[in-house]
Design a protein around this motif. Structure first.
Motif, PDB file in Angstrom:
ATOM      1  N   THR A 148       0.115   4.993  -5.217  1.00 46.61           N
ATOM      2  CA  THR A 148      -0.629   6.237  -5.031  1.00 46.61           C
ATOM      3  C   THR A 148      -2.027   5.908  -4.529  1.00 46.61           C
ATOM      4  N   THR A 149      -2.669   6.915  -3.960  1.00 51.06           N
ATOM      5  CA  THR A 149      -4.045   6.730  -3.492  1.00 51.06           C
ATOM      6  C   THR A 149      -4.945   6.283  -4.624  1.00 51.06           C
ATOM      7  N   GLU A 150      -4.727   6.843  -5.817  1.00 53.18           N
ATOM      8  CA  GLU A 150      -5.590   6.516  -6.961  1.00 53.18           C
ATOM      9  C   GLU A 150      -5.479   5.049  -7.356  1.00 53.18           C
ATOM     10  N   ARG A 178       0.814  -1.225   0.000  1.00 54.64           N
ATOM     11  CA  ARG A 178       0.000   0.000   0.000  1.00 54.64           C
ATOM     12  C   ARG A 178       0.842   1.267   0.000  1.00 54.64           C
ATOM     13  N   THR A 179       1.931   1.283   0.749  1.00 52.44           N
ATOM     14  CA  THR A 179       2.732   2.496   0.856  1.00 52.44           C
ATOM     15  C   THR A 179       3.530   2.783  -0.417  1.00 52.44           C
ATOM     16  N   TRP A 231      -4.444   2.488  -5.385  1.00 50.59           N
ATOM     17  CA  TRP A 231      -5.034   1.675  -4.320  1.00 50.59           C
ATOM     18  C   TRP A 231      -6.557   1.698  -4.391  1.00 50.59           C
ATOM     19  N   CYS A 232      -7.142   2.874  -4.548  1.00 46.94           N
ATOM     20  CA  CYS A 232      -8.602   2.978  -4.591  1.00 46.94           C
ATOM     21  C   CYS A 232      -9.175   2.227  -5.792  1.00 46.94           C
TER      22      CYS A 232
END
Length: 313
Positions: A102-104, A98-99, A106-107
């Motif tokens: 990017t947030t995009e 996860r780290t 992962w989402c």
């Protein structure tokens, strides 16, 4: 990068690509079975065989009717290669790394898993099957778009791309093999209208029908379509394009880490094999033999990549 992280990225994108390509193989079997309804069971058996899932399938199911095969490939919990199982694996790997995402990205992966959990909770009817397969392909494209649009071009990106194209190489070769080796009814049909219709169906299953029209002058013949899917480096699902992308990713990793590993040489050899300009030579060798060789070489390359970068699952 730690082997555990690199392996998580690699397998996340292999899983996403495999889910999409499983959907493409189901679509190829579905379309061809419709054109040859009297031998539909044989068509579905060939799809299972091509996915190397015959032993697992026969341990659970009797016969090869379309409903059983589709359910096994899409949502059977005892099938570790079902789309639902694969997407869970992709999401588990995304959580592991996860780290590094990017947030995009992962989402996109997490939302894909939630959507598929709902979409595949019940058996899929034949009427709904095309729409479900289209959704699987679209969600895979959504994750790739997030990767391309938001990730740094560093070793994280290279491991993701490596997973995508190793899997794509294997699956495109298997889709070609389904058609020519398993589904062609008899040598007398080679070059016939039935043969050409089936090749056109394979083009549609890899989203290459319109691209073929743009890129190739002439009719939907077996040599022209085989050349497009095997040798045309403009086509993003061709074997030659996939091999080139694998070489590029490994070359970038070599630059990042300052060392060339055995997988680099294997990838270069596979790419060279697909740089021949002569589709006739491939047909003279035997298309099935050639594609089977590519499948074997890709499997060996994938194993070497895991060794070289100390992947752990």
């Amino acid at each position: 990068m730690l082997g555990k992280t690199a392996g998580g990225l690699y397998w996340m994108f292999r899983s996403l690509e495999r889910a999409e390509n499983t959907a493409r193989l189901i679509e190829a079997g579905f379309r061809i079975a419709l054109t040859r309804s009297t031998t539909a069971e044989a068509e579905w058996q060939s799809v299972i065989s091509t996915l190397a899932a015959q032993q697992a399938y026969e341990a659970i199911c009797d016969g090869y009717d379309s409903a059983q095969v589709v359910d096994f490939l899409l949502r059977e919990p005892r099938n570790s290669s079902s789309v639902l199982s694969i997407i869970k694996s992709a999401r588990d790997n995304a959580r592991l790394v996860r780290t590094a995402l990017t947030t995009e990205v992962w989402c996109a992966v997490n939302e894909t898993w939630m959507l598929f959990t709902e979409l595949l909770k019940d058996e899929i009817s034949q009427t709904d099957l095309p729409a479900v397969l289209a959704t699987i392909r679209q969600q895979s494209g959504l994750v790739r778009g997030a990767l391309h649009g938001t990730m740094l071009r560093n070793d994280i990106y290279d491991f993701c791309r490596l997973g995508t194209f190793v899997e794509r190489m294997d699956n495109t070769a298997r889709i070609i093999d389904v058609k020519y080796y398993s589904l062609l009814p008899a040598p007398s049909f080679v070059g016939s209208r039935l043969d050409n219709v089936q090749w056109e169906t394979i083009l549609r299953s890899v989203s290459a029908h319109r691209s073929f029209r743009w890129a190739v002058e002439g009719d939907f013949t077996a040599p022209a379509i085989a050349e497009f899917l095997i040798l045309d480096r403009r086509m993003p699902r061709s074997l030659a394009f996939s091999a080139e992308q694998i070489v590029n990713s490994l070359s970038q990793l070599t630059q990042n880490y300052g060392t060339s590993l055995p997988s680099n040489d294997m990838a270069e050899a596979l790419k060279a094999r697909l740089m021949t300009p002569d589709i006739d030579a491939i047909f003279d060798e035997g298309l099935h033999q050639f594609v089977s060789g590519v499948i074997g070489s890709t499997a060996s390359l994938a194993h070497q990549i895991e060794i070289d970068y100390r992947f752990t699952r």
